[in-house]
Design an enzyme around this catalytic site. Structure first.
Site, PDB file in Angstrom:
ATOM      1  N   SER A  77       0.600  22.659 -17.820  1.00 10.27           N
ATOM      2  CA  SER A  77       1.271  23.841 -18.817  1.00 10.27           C
ATOM      3  C   SER A  77       2.185  23.779 -18.848  1.00 10.27           C
ATOM      4  O   SER A  77       2.857  23.571 -19.637  1.00 10.27           O
ATOM      5  CB  SER A  77       0.135  24.609 -19.149  1.00 10.27           C
ATOM      6  OG  SER A  77       0.142  25.293 -18.228  1.00 10.27           O
ATOM      7  N   ASP A 242       0.841  34.660 -25.103  1.00  6.18           N
ATOM      8  CA  ASP A 242      -0.535  34.926 -24.021  1.00  6.18           C
ATOM      9  C   ASP A 242       0.058  35.628 -22.717  1.00  6.18           C
ATOM     10  O   ASP A 242      -1.065  35.908 -22.169  1.00  6.18           O
ATOM     11  CB  ASP A 242      -1.120  33.549 -23.316  1.00  6.18           C
ATOM     12  CG  ASP A 242      -0.650  32.524 -23.008  1.00  6.18           C
ATOM     13  OD1 ASP A 242       1.043  32.644 -22.782  1.00  6.18           O
ATOM     14  OD2 ASP A 242      -1.186  31.769 -22.549  1.00  6.18           O
ATOM     15  N   HIS A 245       1.679  31.940 -19.767  1.00  5.12           N
ATOM     16  CA  HIS A 245       2.867  30.689 -19.854  1.00  5.12           C
ATOM     17  C   HIS A 245       4.516  31.367 -20.420  1.00  5.12           C
ATOM     18  O   HIS A 245       4.388  32.636 -21.154  1.00  5.12           O
ATOM     19  CB  HIS A 245       2.450  29.615 -21.206  1.00  5.12           C
ATOM     20  CG  HIS A 245       1.305  29.252 -20.573  1.00  5.12           C
ATOM     21  ND1 HIS A 245       0.362  28.865 -21.622  1.00  5.12           N
ATOM     22  CD2 HIS A 245       0.804  28.093 -20.078  1.00  5.12           C
ATOM     23  CE1 HIS A 245      -1.195  28.370 -20.587  1.00  5.12           C
ATOM     24  NE2 HIS A 245      -0.396  27.541 -19.930  1.00  5.12           N
TER      25      HIS A 245
END
Length: 334
Positions: A77, A242, A245
């Site tokens: 990610s 969040d 990340h």
């Protein structure tokens, strides 16, 4: 046991098919994984990270469209750019724009990274790139490792898979730069002693990754400490919604660390690969160089010569504002 010795044991286990060398006990790893999942759900008000925006296409149009450099991103990610909402905020777009500005050439970006990927997905990602009709990229940037730690992948297996990916890309003619495993000890809801365990596991894996990458002819840049003090000091700025990340600012910080090495491997960075002792650069045994790099942000390890490697601290430059990519004919085919 020192980080260099642990890293060498992991790398040797991967090379010779040794058994798993666990970096975390089974119980600790299970609790760590649970707390990481809790971090994604609860920190920062429970916000969910947006899906990575697409950033593939042509950058540096001011330099024309002929003979572009070809850049690819692989990994998880972080490489995909999860956590930001605009394509220009992703690491791929930032690196493509930066490379175009330094090389004064257009750059075509292809990002095959997948959110949630572990090192066992690299084979698929490499195959996607090598199947392209235009041939292999000029340079590939890989960011991988965090999910290997949180999902308890044996570190020997993790680095074996990474070494295989780097070897395939290098054999095909691509240069390779690996941003090593980030420091998972910075995730806010992970409390002591698991925070310490997460940091230790992350850095041991990062050092082992460095050993196998440079032995396959690639270069590494440490992201661990970069995602440590700077992120710990400014978590609301460096982490996304969040709090797991990176934010746009966090990705820009990471991209600034990777860009000099990516440009240097293509021969377009103004600095050479010569040793500069004034910048605390040194020729060290590979395992020792890997251990030192895992502890300091932005440190490059390159040029394994027998048992030795070069530890570099390249000067950074501010990244240009990332432009909106222009689709290419190759994008239309995919």
């Amino acid at each position: 046991m020192s980080r260099a010795r642990v890293a060498r044991r992991i790398a040797a286990g991967a090379a010779y098919g040794g058994g798993s060398i666990g970096l975390l006990g089974v119980a600790a790893a299970g609790v760590l994984l649970a707390e990481m999942q809790l971090a994604k759900r609860t920190v920062g008000g429970g916000g969910a990270a947006p899906l990575p925006p697409g950033a593939d296409g042509l950058y540096g149009r001011a330099f024309g469209t002929d003979d572009p450099l070809r850049l690819a991103l692989l990994g998880d990610s972080t490489a995909a750019g999860q956590g930001v909402r605009r394509s220009g905020q992703t690491p791929g777009a930032l690196l493509a724009s930066g490379l175009a500005a330094v090389a004064e050439r257009p750059v075509v970006l292809r990002n095959v990274a997948l959110s949630g990927a572990r090192s066992d997905d690299l084979e698929r990602q490499v195959s996607l790139l090598l199947a392209q009709p235009l041939g292999p990229p000029d340079v590939c940037v890989i960011m991988i490792g965090a999910n290997d730690v949180t999902h308890r992948m044996p570190p020997t297996e993790s680095v074996r898979l990474l070494a295989s990916a780097v070897r395939r890309l290098r054999t095909a003619g691509a240069e390779v730069v690996v941003g090593t495993c980030p420091d998972l000890g910075t995730i806010e809801p992970v409390y002591q002693p698991l925070r310490w365990l997460a940091r230790r596991a992350s850095r041991h894996l990062a050092a082992a990754q460095t050993i196998v990458v440079v032995e396959q002819g690639g270069r590494t840049v440490s992201l661990g400490d970069l995602l440590g003090p700077e992120f710990a000091a400014n978590p609301r700025e460096m982490f996304g919604v969040d709090s797991f990340h990176p934010s746009a600012e966090g990705y820009a910080t990471a991209a600034m660390a990777v860009l000099p090495t990516m440009c240097a491997v293509l021969g377009v960075w103004p600095e050479t690969d010569r040793l500069e002792p004034a910048r605390r650069e040194n020729m060290l045994p590979v395992a020792k160089a890997a251990a030192e790099a895992a502890s300091e942000a932005g440190t490059e390890v390159t040029g394994a010569r027998g048992p030795w490697a070069l530890l570099k601290h390249r000067r950074r430059r501010r990244l240009p504002a990332a432009e909106t990519p222009e689709p290419t004919p190759e994008d239309a085919q995919t």
